[in-house]
Write a protein that holds these residues in place. Structure first.
Motif, PDB file in Angstrom:
ATOM      1  N   GLU A  15       0.805  -1.246  -0.159  1.00  0.00           N
ATOM      2  CA  GLU A  15      -0.005   0.007  -0.083  1.00  0.00           C
ATOM      3  C   GLU A  15       0.953   1.134   0.044  1.00  0.00           C
ATOM      4  OE1 GLU A  15      -3.809   1.513  -0.224  1.00  0.00           O
ATOM      5  OE2 GLU A  15      -3.242  -0.544  -0.257  1.00  0.00           O
ATOM      6  N   ILE A  16       2.044   1.435   0.624  1.00  0.00           N
ATOM      7  CA  ILE A  16       2.859   2.388   0.799  1.00  0.00           C
ATOM      8  C   ILE A  16       3.353   2.871  -0.521  1.00  0.00           C
ATOM      9  CG2 ILE A  16       5.150   1.191   1.141  1.00  0.00           C
ATOM     10  CD1 ILE A  16       5.713   3.229   3.035  1.00  0.00           C
ATOM     11  N   ARG A  17       3.245   1.806  -1.767  1.00  0.00           N
ATOM     12  CA  ARG A  17       3.701   2.078  -3.129  1.00  0.00           C
ATOM     13  C   ARG A  17       2.634   3.112  -3.865  1.00  0.00           C
ATOM     14  NH1 ARG A  17       8.343  -0.116  -4.492  1.00  0.00           N
ATOM     15  NH2 ARG A  17       9.297  -1.983  -3.403  1.00  0.00           N
ATOM     16  N   ALA A  18       1.383   3.465  -3.089  1.00  0.00           N
ATOM     17  CA  ALA A  18       0.491   3.923  -4.131  1.00  0.00           C
ATOM     18  C   ALA A  18       1.011   5.420  -4.422  1.00  0.00           C
ATOM     19  CB  ALA A  18      -0.792   4.205  -3.025  1.00  0.00           C
ATOM     20  N   TYR A  19       1.628   5.943  -3.491  1.00  0.00           N
ATOM     21  CA  TYR A  19       2.319   7.208  -4.016  1.00  0.00           C
ATOM     22  C   TYR A  19       3.250   7.243  -5.366  1.00  0.00           C
ATOM     23  CZ  TYR A  19       5.059  11.622  -3.671  1.00  0.00           C
ATOM     24  OH  TYR A  19       5.361  12.851  -4.046  1.00  0.00           O
TER      25      TYR A  19
END
Length: 268
Positions: free
Chosen positions: A33-37
């Motif tokens: 989820e942290i890679r959404a940026y």
């Protein structure tokens, strides 16, 4: 399957309010989820505005024996989110979450027929899908594995303000011409779509009265095609969207009256 674009209807002033193209895929195994940026950065030059939305549950068109309801499990708050990447003008929108990518065009000026055409939208969506696929390949995944596709057209037909009744048969060909005037209206129908005799998706037609985004009384006609593409890759997904844009266009003509089409200035 090739699509005969010469057979598609055209209007100078269609009641079209929104178009959605979408692909659902298997969640990439190496995506966190942290890679959404990082995903947003793929599109940030055209979609600078980022907001969080509640996630969408997986959708699958199933057939045959009774299917138990699908239950989504969440392990902790905010584990999976949906993100809106909006254009500066707000008329285009990318929706992204770990298992899907959607592109919305939305009419933002009520008095202008400024739909940029399907060919423009699907060309943009193809570029966005391929950018996302290259990104997940960079994480160590092979490619996007498509599980469902969706194309939807949302139409808003304005009604006379101040009136407590209207004649739905003025707009909808699936009603009897002798239908009585009504205060409100709602109708829904679903049709199974088949490929080589086997079901693979559905075409939905929904209509109901309500108010548009400017609080004007309206009757809505929403047409959605959703299902499994012939191949589970990006070319198969794009082929599905092209084919079903044509199917939806033909259903729009069947569902609406010649008089309504004349009011919308049909040219073909």
């Amino acid at each position: 399957m090739s699509v005969d674009t010469d057979g598609l209807p055209e209007f100078e002033n269609p009641p079209l309010n929104e178009v959605v193209l979408g692909v659902q895929f298997q969640s990439p195994s190496n995506f966190q989820e942290i890679r959404a940026y990082e995903v947003w950065r793929l599109y940030a030059d055209r979609f600078p505005n980022l907001t969080e939305q509640p996630p969408m549950l997986p959708q699958f068109e199933t057939f045959g024996a009774f299917q138990p309801p699908q239950i989504a499990f969440s392990f902790g708050p905010g584990l999976q989110r949906r993100y809106w990447f909006e254009s500066a003008a707000g008329d285009e929108l990318i929706q992204f979450q770990h298992d899907r990518l959607f592109h919305n065009w939305r009419k933002r000026h009520p008095e202008r027929a400024n739909y940029p055409r399907f060919e423009y939208i699907i060309a943009e969506f193809e570029r966005e899908l391929l950018e996302l696929e290259r990104y997940v390949q960079g994480l160590g995944n092979e490619r996007l594995v498509v599980t469902q596709c969706e194309v939807a057209y949302f139409n808003s037909i304005l009604l006379e303000p101040g009136s407590d009744q209207f004649a739905p048969q003025q707009w909808f060909a699936f009603l009897s011409p002798e239908h009585s005037p009504v205060e409100s209206f709602s109708s829904a129908a679903g049709q199974v779509l088949r490929r080589e005799g086997e079901p693979y998706g559905r075409l939905f037609r929904e209509s109901a009265t309500g108010f548009d985004g400017y609080r004007r009384p309206a009757v809505f006609l929403n047409l959605t095609a959703r299902g499994l593409p012939a191949t589970n890759d990006v070319p198969g997904a794009l082929d599905f969207l092209n084919q079903h844009r044509y199917i939806i266009s033909q259903e729009f003509i069947r569902a609406t009256t010649p008089a309504a089409q004349q009011l919308w200035k049909r040219t073909r």
